[in-house]
Design a protein around this motif. Structure first.
Motif, PDB file in Angstrom:
ATOM      1  N   LYS A   4      13.409   0.910   7.215  1.00 35.08           N
ATOM      2  CA  LYS A   4      11.957   0.750   7.280  1.00 35.08           C
ATOM      3  C   LYS A   4      11.318   2.123   7.430  1.00 35.08           C
ATOM      4  CE  LYS A   4       8.403  -1.954   9.610  1.00 35.08           C
ATOM      5  NZ  LYS A   4       7.515  -0.965  10.145  1.00 35.08           N
ATOM      6  N   TYR A  25       6.542  -6.008  -2.659  1.00 32.13           N
ATOM      7  CA  TYR A  25       5.676  -4.833  -2.583  1.00 32.13           C
ATOM      8  C   TYR A  25       4.615  -4.877  -3.677  1.00 32.13           C
ATOM      9  CZ  TYR A  25       8.557  -2.825   1.017  1.00 32.13           C
ATOM     10  OH  TYR A  25       9.202  -2.601   2.207  1.00 32.13           O
ATOM     11  N   LYS A  27       4.629  -4.015  -6.765  1.00 32.78           N
ATOM     12  CA  LYS A  27       4.562  -2.791  -7.571  1.00 32.78           C
ATOM     13  C   LYS A  27       5.103  -3.127  -8.949  1.00 32.78           C
ATOM     14  CE  LYS A  27       3.607   0.159  -4.158  1.00 32.78           C
ATOM     15  NZ  LYS A  27       2.483   1.035  -4.122  1.00 32.78           N
ATOM     16  N   PHE A  41       7.496   4.085  -3.465  1.00 32.04           N
ATOM     17  CA  PHE A  41       6.855   3.251  -2.450  1.00 32.04           C
ATOM     18  C   PHE A  41       7.418   3.591  -1.081  1.00 32.04           C
ATOM     19  CE2 PHE A  41      10.631   0.952  -3.629  1.00 32.04           C
ATOM     20  CZ  PHE A  41      11.050   0.280  -2.493  1.00 32.04           C
ATOM     21  N   ALA A  43       8.861   2.026   2.296  1.00 31.25           N
ATOM     22  CA  ALA A  43       9.516   0.775   2.685  1.00 31.25           C
ATOM     23  C   ALA A  43       8.968   0.296   4.026  1.00 31.25           C
ATOM     24  CB  ALA A  43      11.023   0.980   2.755  1.00 31.25           C
ATOM     25  N   THR A  44       7.833  -0.360   3.985  1.00 35.97           N
ATOM     26  CA  THR A  44       7.153  -0.786   5.215  1.00 35.97           C
ATOM     27  C   THR A  44       7.414  -2.245   5.578  1.00 35.97           C
ATOM     28  OG1 THR A  44       5.187  -1.326   3.931  1.00 35.97           O
ATOM     29  CG2 THR A  44       5.274   0.872   4.934  1.00 35.97           C
ATOM     30  N   ILE A  45       7.991  -3.013   4.652  1.00 34.77           N
ATOM     31  CA  ILE A  45       8.203  -4.446   4.874  1.00 34.77           C
ATOM     32  C   ILE A  45       9.706  -4.720   4.925  1.00 34.77           C
ATOM     33  CG2 ILE A  45       7.699  -6.763   4.030  1.00 34.77           C
ATOM     34  CD1 ILE A  45       5.559  -5.406   2.190  1.00 34.77           C
TER      35      ILE A  45
END
Length: 67
Positions: A4, A25, A27, A41, A43-45
Motif C-alpha cells: 500500500k 483503480y 485506470k 498509479f 497503490a492506495t487501495i
C-alpha cells in the motif's frame, strides 16, 4: 504484489489493439497493436485487482496490494 502507498507503473505490450483497464483503480489506456503503454498509479487501495483487455474480456495481469 506491491505494498500500500507504493508508486506502481503497469507496463503492457500488446499484439492487438484494445483498451487496457485496471479494475478497482479505474485506470484505462488504449494500446495499439504492437504498442506499449504505461499506467502509473499509487497503490492506495488494498486488495487484488485485475488488468484486462477490455473489449476482449481477457485478464492479462493481477495486482495484489498488501496493507
Amino acid at each position: 504484489t506491491v505494498n500500500k502507498d507504493d508508486q506502481v507503473v503497469l507496463v503492457v505490450t500488446s499484439d492487438v489493439a484494445d483498451e487496457i483497464h485496471l479494475h478497482g483503480y479505474d485506470k484505462a489506456k488504449d494500446v495499439a497493436a504492437g504498442g506499449t503503454i504505461r499506467i502509473p498509479f499509487k497503490a492506495t487501495i488494498p486488495g487484488r485487482f485485475e488488468a484486462e483487455l477490455e473489449s476482449r474480456g481477457v485478464q492479462i495481469a493481477e495486482i495484489s496490494v498488501e496493507p
